[in-house]
Design a protein around this motif. Structure first.
Motif, mmCIF file in Angstrom:
data_model
loop_
_atom_site.group_PDB
_atom_site.id
_atom_site.type_symbol
_atom_site.label_atom_id
_atom_site.label_comp_id
_atom_site.label_asym_id
_atom_site.label_seq_id
_atom_site.Cartn_x
_atom_site.Cartn_y
_atom_site.Cartn_z
ATOM 1 N N UNK A 310 8.187 105.503 63.083
ATOM 2 C CA UNK A 310 7.861 106.533 63.879
ATOM 3 C C UNK A 310 6.321 106.461 64.289
ATOM 4 N N UNK A 313 6.566 104.464 67.366
ATOM 5 C CA UNK A 313 6.950 105.324 68.695
ATOM 6 C C UNK A 313 5.635 106.154 69.125
ATOM 7 N N UNK A 366 13.281 97.803 70.417
ATOM 8 C CA UNK A 366 12.848 99.072 71.181
ATOM 9 C C UNK A 366 13.950 100.210 70.965
ATOM 10 N N UNK A 367 15.083 100.029 70.628
ATOM 11 C CA UNK A 367 16.069 101.254 70.450
ATOM 12 C C UNK A 367 15.707 101.770 68.922
ATOM 13 N N UNK A 370 12.640 103.823 69.565
ATOM 14 C CA UNK A 370 12.832 105.044 70.033
ATOM 15 C C UNK A 370 13.726 105.951 69.146
ATOM 16 N N UNK A 371 14.533 105.337 68.325
ATOM 17 C CA UNK A 371 15.500 106.284 67.800
ATOM 18 C C UNK A 371 15.183 106.390 66.299
ATOM 19 N N UNK A 372 14.312 105.666 65.598
ATOM 20 C CA UNK A 372 13.853 105.864 64.221
ATOM 21 C C UNK A 372 14.937 106.019 63.369
ATOM 22 N N UNK B 63 22.233 107.404 77.874
ATOM 23 C CA UNK B 63 22.608 107.796 76.645
ATOM 24 C C UNK B 63 24.028 107.133 76.565
ATOM 25 N N UNK B 67 21.869 99.430 74.955
ATOM 26 C CA UNK B 67 20.676 99.363 75.400
ATOM 27 C C UNK B 67 20.344 98.821 76.737
ATOM 28 N N UNK B 297 15.815 108.184 77.606
ATOM 29 C CA UNK B 297 16.677 106.844 77.494
ATOM 30 C C UNK B 297 17.213 106.600 78.997
ATOM 31 N N UNK B 302 12.357 104.205 77.616
ATOM 32 C CA UNK B 302 13.380 104.093 76.471
ATOM 33 C C UNK B 302 13.185 105.275 75.587
ATOM 34 N N UNK B 303 12.437 106.155 75.729
ATOM 35 C CA UNK B 303 12.205 107.425 74.694
ATOM 36 C C UNK B 303 13.194 108.280 74.841
ATOM 37 N N UNK B 304 12.933 109.457 74.036
ATOM 38 C CA UNK B 304 13.601 110.814 74.155
ATOM 39 C C UNK B 304 14.906 110.889 73.460
ATOM 40 N N UNK B 305 15.118 112.186 73.088
ATOM 41 C CA UNK B 305 16.210 112.656 72.480
ATOM 42 C C UNK B 305 16.851 113.880 72.411
#
Lengths: 396, 396
Positions: A310, A313, A366-367, A370-372, B63, B67, B297, B302-305
């Motif tokens: 994290x 990130x 990188x994924x 981003x997703x941890x 999403x 990737x 994403x 690449x980030x975010x959820x």
């Protein structure tokens, strides 16, 4: 001769392969023959080397002690004095709390920690002794480096220097420091004392520098001068270094160049609310960068979880890293960057290195940042210490 | 008459109680008598109202598509044109991708989304139609508001205004805009056009404003002028509003006062790498603040959820919120703040409101923000839509 075969893993997200581990080290990376070794199937997971927490405060957290309502005043001094008072009132036992944090860090794939530990005339060596006991107790699970850290000031609290000297004689690994102007009001006094201890004990230095702009730049120059004069290149780290985020970019660039010449490393937490050293600029200049969580869930604030994936990130977000290569560098800071600063021998995902390995279910590095995802498996010197996000050992 | 009894929950972390839900609304909050209602035992979990995602781009994410390697150039225009090209090349189908994001958002406890949706002369209404289909399909799961958003510019791409007009006639809820100077090079032209559409359709306005410092302040003034002249108080939102993070704090304060007078709301993502509006200053001035995830994403990064509890953490970190009351305000921005901007009727954890409720295993609200536990249960108008971090419905 103990062997473990990690089958079907992808080092740094690359091609599928196997990793053979023997006596705690990586013996071979490559598709394995039939083997008598114990087998762990990675199922195509990414393998990275153990995460490195290069700036923690293991003596501080309230983790597992119930929620602490935060209402301390806004000044740095408020937080320092509030903490000194609450340590005893709440019985924030450094041995217990550092053990809990070792389990938490391991659950997230961290295999090495540099921890600043408060040394002051109230606590004396209580914090040091507690974290040193944890270091010994979890020797097989976590490499812990202890920084003797004068959190309450060195020059303004006579007797602190002698306590730091004692901590170093008793096994502290690094000499700490803190805002020589802002807290101690005596930059020459503090820095001469700190570098004196480093010379006496033959230890590296790691100084918290929150001072901003020109004040921080002045303190930084004094650190650079002493590093040069004493030939301590490669042995000095400046933590936070907010002054490198100053708006005078020409001055920041000049300072950065000096840091590179003296091989002074920077430790960052990539805070969102402060100016910070820019990772890309430091990298271009050749300054080594490592990262840490700082205090977590303590009397200073409610955040933090010791998850260095994290933190990668947060480094990416703070530095607006969007392209894959940059995000991979954010993770590099949280792995190799920390290992370099801690001078961990035989670190990395390569034959001959210690088998400190983390498996991650993700398509690419990188994924993973981003997703941890929960850490699928964490090995310390070839031994599983966490699985599916849970430490495989318990602490009270 | 359908009844559900949520037993043993703690509204906002307060005392243990029960929540009786009838016909999708909260009928009573208080210890319940014996009841014939279906029962869910909260086990002491915190109850909060549904999270509100007030700034998303449901038409954009990759999403679930594998990737995407990011290597776009650094300029805003690079990212816009890269995206326009990749939409078709990669078949980023707005209907499919928005449905996936609805499931993702629901899994994190979000019950309402304001989504900007690209309208341009290449895509025409493809994105709008896709997200509108998702809005209809998931009507019982998620309140979705669609902003007709001229991502590629309005004045510089003739034909866009007519497409936005068509989208609004076909059910878009809000008129969007974007950097009237930076992108369109014609602030008067764009803003007159946007506010004209708003007047014609009787819809509110939500304008992306990335422009910094004095340029952004100039555009903001023009937005304020039109809001005042047209009597659109309470109907205008400025998203991002980086200019409010300008170093000239006196100018930022004057702008903020005007925003308060015209009741113009600010939507933020609390980015770590940019100057931003300061939540505490806006709050003191009486400016309403809501928050969102922005694109996740996608081809931009690449980030975010879509986790708005994590967004509350980011707001806390960005604003250096440490005390409990401040962290609670960060969550307020991600709940009531968004509901106010979306003008959601009957929102909140109170009798008579819709039963949009999230249960969280945590001791206090600030702990929930810091730790971001999996959502234990998510109700949309009294109906379970997610449990233990998983949506209870599937999308392809």
């Amino acid at each position: 001769m103990k062997e473990l075969l990690l089958r079907n893993v992808r080092p740094f997200g690359g091609a599928l392969t196997d990793i053979l581990i023997r006596d705690g080290r990586i013996a071979r990376i490559g598709k394995a023959e039939a083997s008598t070794a114990e087998v762990e199937d990675g199922g195509g997971a990414i393998a990275i080397p153990g995460l490195v927490e290069a700036h923690a405060h293991l003596d501080k957290s309230l983790w597992g002690m119930g929620w602490h309502v935060h209402q301390a005043g806004p000044a740095l001094e408020d937080k320092i004095s509030t903490e000194r008072r609450l340590r005893r009132e709440l019985n924030i036992d450094p041995a217990r709390q550092s053990a809990r944090q070792v389990a938490l860090a391991a659950s997230h794939g961290t295999t090495a920690i540099r921890s600043h530990v408060d040394v002051d005339t109230d606590q004396k060596l209580w914090c040091f002794d507690g974290v040193a006991a944890t270091r010994e107790r979890f020797r097989d699970v976590m490499d812990i480096e202890i920084v003797a850290f004068p959190q309450s000031g060195l020059m303004i609290r006579p007797g602190t220097l002698e306590l730091m000297d004692e901590a170093l004689a008793n096994g502290a690994d690094v000499v700490g420091g803190l805002d020589p102007c802002g807290i101690d009001r005596d930059p020459k006094g503090q820095l001469d004392a700190i570098f004196g201890l480093a010379q006496k004990h033959g230890k590296p230095v790691d100084i918290h520098l929150h001072e901003a702009d020109d004040l921080g730049a002045f303190s930084m120059e004094m650190i650079i001068e002493r590093t040069r004069a004493l030939g301590m290149q490669g042995k000095v780290t400046v933590s936070h270094a907010f002054c490198l985020g100053m708006t005078d970019r020409a001055r920041a660039a000049a300072l950065t160049e000096h840091l590179a010449h003296q091989d002074i490393a920077i430790a960052t937490t990539a805070p969102a609310s402060r100016p910070v050293p820019l990772a890309a600029e430091l990298r271009r200049a050749g300054v080594r960068l490592c990262a840490g969580s700082d205090g977590i869930r303590d009397t200073w604030g409610p955040y933090g979880n010791l998850d260095m994936l994290e933190r990668a990130l947060f480094i990416g977000l703070r530095n607006n890293f969007r392209n894959d290569a940059d995000v991979e560098y954010a993770l590099h800071i949280c792995t190799q960057g920390g290992a370099d600063v801690m001078e961990i021998a035989d670190y990395g995902l390569r034959e001959g290195a210690f088998a400190d390995i983390v498996l991650l279910d993700a398509e690419t590095v990188p994924e993973a940042v981003a997703a941890r995802p929960k850490r699928k498996l964490v090995l310390k010197r070839g031994k599983p210490v966490a699985r599916d996000g849970q430490a495989l050992f318990t602490v009270e």
